[in-house]
Design a protein around this motif. Structure first.
Motif, PDB file in Angstrom:
ATOM      1  N   ILE A 162     -13.183 -38.194  21.990  1.00 33.41           N
ATOM      2  CA  ILE A 162     -13.644 -39.481  22.458  1.00 33.41           C
ATOM      3  C   ILE A 162     -14.728 -39.482  22.322  1.00 33.41           C
ATOM      4  N   VAL A 163     -15.796 -38.799  22.787  1.00 29.78           N
ATOM      5  CA  VAL A 163     -17.274 -39.140  22.729  1.00 29.78           C
ATOM      6  C   VAL A 163     -17.925 -39.189  21.315  1.00 29.78           C
ATOM      7  N   ASN A 164     -17.206 -38.591  20.317  1.00 25.12           N
ATOM      8  CA  ASN A 164     -17.392 -38.817  18.768  1.00 25.12           C
ATOM      9  C   ASN A 164     -16.634 -40.013  18.165  1.00 25.12           C
ATOM     10  N   ASP A 165     -15.736 -40.819  18.851  1.00 24.81           N
ATOM     11  CA  ASP A 165     -14.897 -41.936  18.203  1.00 24.81           C
ATOM     12  C   ASP A 165     -15.723 -42.944  18.168  1.00 24.81           C
ATOM     13  N   PRO A 166     -16.227 -43.259  16.849  1.00 23.84           N
ATOM     14  CA  PRO A 166     -16.950 -44.451  16.438  1.00 23.84           C
ATOM     15  C   PRO A 166     -16.590 -45.855  17.108  1.00 23.84           C
ATOM     16  N   ASN A 167     -15.429 -46.044  17.294  1.00 17.93           N
ATOM     17  CA  ASN A 167     -14.690 -47.151  17.984  1.00 17.93           C
ATOM     18  C   ASN A 167     -15.200 -47.558  19.306  1.00 17.93           C
ATOM     19  N   ILE A 168     -15.484 -46.253  19.991  1.00 14.30           N
ATOM     20  CA  ILE A 168     -15.928 -46.663  21.602  1.00 14.30           C
ATOM     21  C   ILE A 168     -17.228 -47.016  21.640  1.00 14.30           C
ATOM     22  N   ASP A 169     -17.616 -47.877  22.789  1.00 12.65           N
ATOM     23  CA  ASP A 169     -18.879 -48.343  22.944  1.00 12.65           C
ATOM     24  C   ASP A 169     -19.476 -47.879  24.242  1.00 12.65           C
ATOM     25  N   VAL A 170     -18.581 -47.309  25.247  1.00 10.25           N
ATOM     26  CA  VAL A 170     -19.185 -46.760  26.412  1.00 10.25           C
ATOM     27  C   VAL A 170     -18.175 -45.607  26.772  1.00 10.25           C
ATOM     28  N   ILE A 171     -18.994 -44.562  27.482  1.00 10.11           N
ATOM     29  CA  ILE A 171     -18.178 -43.616  27.946  1.00 10.11           C
ATOM     30  C   ILE A 171     -18.346 -43.804  29.629  1.00 10.11           C
ATOM     31  N   ILE A 172     -17.100 -43.585  30.294  1.00  9.90           N
ATOM     32  CA  ILE A 172     -17.134 -43.605  31.791  1.00  9.90           C
ATOM     33  C   ILE A 172     -16.811 -41.975  32.169  1.00  9.90           C
ATOM     34  N   GLU A 173     -17.785 -41.261  32.470  1.00 10.07           N
ATOM     35  CA  GLU A 173     -17.578 -39.645  32.807  1.00 10.07           C
ATOM     36  C   GLU A 173     -17.292 -39.526  34.336  1.00 10.07           C
ATOM     37  N   LEU A 174     -16.067 -39.045  34.544  1.00  9.88           N
ATOM     38  CA  LEU A 174     -15.453 -39.112  35.870  1.00  9.88           C
ATOM     39  C   LEU A 174     -14.877 -37.821  35.963  1.00  9.88           C
ATOM     40  N   HIS A 214     -23.307 -46.127  25.561  1.00  6.98           N
ATOM     41  CA  HIS A 214     -23.745 -46.281  26.877  1.00  6.98           C
ATOM     42  C   HIS A 214     -22.845 -45.374  27.720  1.00  6.98           C
ATOM     43  N   ILE A 215     -23.442 -44.911  28.826  1.00  4.61           N
ATOM     44  CA  ILE A 215     -22.964 -43.954  30.096  1.00  4.61           C
ATOM     45  C   ILE A 215     -22.703 -44.442  31.178  1.00  4.61           C
ATOM     46  N   PHE A 252     -25.633 -45.608  33.440  1.00  6.11           N
ATOM     47  CA  PHE A 252     -25.665 -46.246  34.965  1.00  6.11           C
ATOM     48  C   PHE A 252     -24.708 -45.285  35.834  1.00  6.11           C
ATOM     49  N   ILE A 253     -25.531 -45.114  36.900  1.00  7.69           N
ATOM     50  CA  ILE A 253     -25.179 -44.200  37.921  1.00  7.69           C
ATOM     51  C   ILE A 253     -24.925 -44.671  39.363  1.00  7.69           C
ATOM     52  N   GLU A 254     -24.474 -46.081  39.594  1.00  7.78           N
ATOM     53  CA  GLU A 254     -24.210 -46.623  40.709  1.00  7.78           C
ATOM     54  C   GLU A 254     -23.299 -45.841  41.591  1.00  7.78           C
ATOM     55  N   ALA A 255     -22.137 -45.234  41.084  1.00  7.18           N
ATOM     56  CA  ALA A 255     -21.163 -44.550  41.779  1.00  7.18           C
ATOM     57  C   ALA A 255     -21.730 -43.390  42.058  1.00  7.18           C
ATOM     58  N   LEU A 276     -20.131 -50.877  34.360  1.00  2.77           N
ATOM     59  CA  LEU A 276     -19.460 -51.140  33.046  1.00  2.77           C
ATOM     60  C   LEU A 276     -19.526 -52.544  32.826  1.00  2.77           C
ATOM     61  N   MET A 277     -19.374 -53.484  33.722  1.00  4.20           N
ATOM     62  CA  MET A 277     -19.395 -55.133  33.612  1.00  4.20           C
ATOM     63  C   MET A 277     -20.843 -55.433  33.413  1.00  4.20           C
ATOM     64  N   ASN A 278     -22.005 -54.535  33.912  1.00  4.43           N
ATOM     65  CA  ASN A 278     -23.479 -54.970  33.560  1.00  4.43           C
ATOM     66  C   ASN A 278     -23.513 -54.589  32.230  1.00  4.43           C
ATOM     67  N   ILE A 279     -23.059 -53.483  31.762  1.00  2.53           N
ATOM     68  CA  ILE A 279     -23.227 -53.185  30.398  1.00  2.53           C
ATOM     69  C   ILE A 279     -22.601 -54.032  29.648  1.00  2.53           C
ATOM     70  N   ALA A 280     -21.396 -54.541  29.591  1.00  4.19           N
ATOM     71  CA  ALA A 280     -20.727 -55.676  28.837  1.00  4.19           C
ATOM     72  C   ALA A 280     -21.329 -56.822  28.865  1.00  4.19           C
ATOM     73  N   ALA A 281     -22.160 -57.283  29.973  1.00  9.24           N
ATOM     74  CA  ALA A 281     -22.695 -58.548  30.249  1.00  9.24           C
ATOM     75  C   ALA A 281     -24.083 -58.491  29.213  1.00  9.24           C
ATOM     76  N   MET A 282     -24.795 -57.162  29.313  1.00  8.31           N
ATOM     77  CA  MET A 282     -26.205 -57.084  28.530  1.00  8.31           C
ATOM     78  C   MET A 282     -25.808 -57.047  27.001  1.00  8.31           C
TER      79      MET A 282
END
Lengths: 433, 433
Positions: free
Chosen positions: B66-78, B98-99, B126-129, B313-319
């Motif tokens: 997943i972290v190496n998938d070129p189609n993916i723009d953002v990783i949500i690490e939980l 983006h993370i 981004f680390i708000e959570a 995530l939404m902030n990243i999408a908007a930016m």
């Protein structure tokens, strides 16, 4: 090196002065502030002594000149009131300038017109300072909280009335007395109507509701009651029953629609808003799946409000440097005007204080009258008794406002009840909030 | 139409599931969410029944894929914990993704490494959570509040310990008993150390302090005490003296420097943090010119934490849609590591409970001993007396921690005092806060 962002500041009162002070001392603050300079400051009187100093030629009385100055990138509008504030904002937008304003009156009435103009011009209108002084609440509502389905916003958003109610409760003093004191302390205006009649809170909840729900709320549809009819004895009885009386601004969506209102409210003592005292403000937002979050702090004052003004300005500075187009999370969404649910349709709890001649059967007669109109009572208590006159306090469960009002209207006609007065009718925070 | 932002979600526990649920039901939420799709979800077990459903091929156990998938723009690490979370985040950053992460343990220990890598790659972290669950506090600190000179951050940022202390106070129960109850309710882990020994709060205050003050705070420099030594009797005596006991995380800058610490603290009952009960969190920030603002809400839970994750995530999408380069207000500032003021230098108030043989002159002897070490007392009260044994509670004014400790060390040697024990020494919120 990017060229500094040039500011035109309209108004140099308490907030304007505190804003200039922050911008003139950027050390130990966000480095983005280093790239902002105050190009022009519009005032009404050049001769007045000022706490902040500006280079020759910065101060001017020509406000139109500032909003039309091609060198200026951002207008900070701090003159307040409706005109010329509205016209100056619209002129500045037409000239492609971004706007920062603390003007809740203009935004609550002309927000739609102003946002629309900004959308056309591709500029930002930032209003963090218009609600809650220095408390960050506008941006969290636009951004972090907007991933939730917002169910309600409950706010103590007028510091003057909260100060008055807190003081009345602490001292047992009546409204008029505490108002005079608040005026002497500078917490209330010589003409206190905007605060004590709830109009200021109505402006602010109109702005918050328009941001949080997908409809344009019209100020004139907001039901608004102030605190003039709240007496020291009501505050005392409310405390005995486990409540504090607060002037709440409420925007609430349920299956019946959106309701927006301002009125004194009995808040259970263990509710987060019950302990917000003095001139402080607090805004409680409830959403799904978030639950309840609350923002608390100084709702007014030069320094606090300037903190919000400068944070808006800094956001514009950061975005102007980096963005190719307007960030959708930073603009105020525009929605069609909605129809608010009228206050008669409100479902809430009520508190009423009733005075009448004391005789056997009074409580039974009152109870029967409420029951007839489907008003379910939580308690009916004879609190005081003097010279043959009884004072009875009624607290209901959730009930439709219309039904409660019908029952109240019928009480004076009850045969067994004489010389009746109903000096106080207040709403109680409804049960499922 | 802009192409949808593609997400790789690592971990599908409580928060991951709630995150997917928000993204799968965008109605009545921010429209920016419409342009986000979950491309891959990394789990440890494909067979486990799930509350959320994904199209064929989305779930995978191949997290590196997943972290190496070129189609993916953002990783949500939980996935939480230190490894492989840290390595996966760094790999994803190296691939230009983006993370968004809720992982306070990784950020408090490896934040500097991760922020530096993100700076190099031009991506957002981004680390708000990571702090305060769904309460917006990271972004306000980075943006709105950063125009202020921050003086202090005081937080109740561990819900488990706040639940335990609240319950101990309400029921008079002792720590061990309430801990068992909290474990049964799912509010405390089987191994409760991270919560009750203060380590979780230390992670979080490290993150907040690094954001608010211009130095990189090292977790190992943070002084940390948990709540194991707080007894029901201390909570009772504290209440009698006008205090509530809370586990506070404190970052505070004064003329001596920056101090960061976690410890149980006696908080005056009229302080905004005193009434924060149960599993709720609250963060009080004080700055100049703002004054005090407080953020309050649910500090944990799937829905609340997912609200923060999705807002990031939404902030990243908007930016991503609008920005040409990284917005400086959206990145975590990097600062050189600072030297914290050691705890011995702390100036605060203290509470101590002292047990000894009751005889005339005990209080005088204790008072003299404190005086000798420049410890000014606010009160010294013999609270209880049983079988010739006295229980004395001491509350000091502001005093240097080192001086107070020296006085305490000398007490057992006092000639007039026999069989002395000092079962509790707690700090009290200092006077000028």
């Amino acid at each position: 090196m990017v060229e500094a962002l040039k500011i035109g500041l309209l108004g140099l009162g308490t907030v304007g002065t505190a804003t200039a002070e922050i911008l003139q001392s950027p050390e130990r603050r966000n480095p983005v502030l280093n790239d902002i300079t105050i190009a022009k400051v519009g005032v009404s009187n050049l001769e007045k002594p000022r706490q902040v100093q500006f280079p020759e030629g910065v101060l001017t009385t020509d406000l139109e000149g500032i909003v039309n100055d091609p060198n200026i990138d951002v207008i900070i509008e701090l003159i307040g009131g409706l005109e010329p504030a509205r016209s100056l904002i619209l002129q500045a937008i037409a000239k492609g300038k971004h706007i920062v304003t603390a003007n809740k009156a203009v935004i609550s009435r002309y927000g739609e017109e102003i946002y629309h103009a900004a959308e056309q011009a591709g500029v930002y209108v930032f209003i963090e300072a218009a609600v809650g002084g220095g408390i960050p609440v506008i941006r969290p509502l636009q951004q972090a909280l907007s991933v939730n389905r917002i169910q309600s916003i409950l706010g103590i958003i007028n510091g003057t009335t909260n100060f008055i109610l807190t003081k009345m409760g602490a001292e047992g003093s009546d409204f008029a007395e505490v108002l005079t004191e608040a005026q002497e302390l500078g917490y209330a205006e010589a003409d206190p109507s905007a605060d004590v009649d709830g109009y200021d809170a109505a402006d602010k909840i109109t702005i918050l509701a328009t941001l949080a729900f997908e409809e344009q709320v019209n100020l004139e549809d907001v039901s608004c009651e102030g605190i003039r009819q709240v007496s020291a004895v009501d505050i005392k009885y409310a405390k005995q029953l486990g409540f504090e009386i607060k002037l709440l601004a409420i925007a609430q969506r349920d299956e019946t629609g959106l309701q927006v209102r301002v009125h004194p409210t009995l808040v259970p003592k263990d509710h987060p808003l019950a302990s917000i005292d003095g001139v402080n403000n607090a805004i409680l937002v409830e959403g799904d799946p978030l639950g309840q979050v609350m923002f608390y702090g100084p709702g007014a004052g030069g320094g606090a409000t300037a903190s919000a003004v400068v944070s808006d300005l800094m956001n514009i500075a950061a975005m102007v440097k980096t963005t190719a187009s307007v960030n959708p999370l930073m603009k105020i969404p525009q929605h069609p005007a909605g129809q608010l649910v009228p206050i008669q349709e409100l479902v809430t709890r009520f508190y009423a204080r009733i005075i009448c001649v004391d005789r056997p059967g009074v409580i039974g007669n009152l109870g029967t009258c409420f029951g007839k109109h489907n008003v379910s009572l939580e308690s009916i208590v004879q609190i005081d008794f003097n010279h043959g006159i009884a004072e009875v306090v009624v607290v209901t469960h959730n009930v439709k406002e219309e039904n409660f009002r019908k029952a109240l209207a019928e009480i004076p006609q009850l045969e067994a009840i004489d010389q009746i007065q109903i000096p106080s009718v207040l709403r109680v925070l409804r049960e499922n909030l």
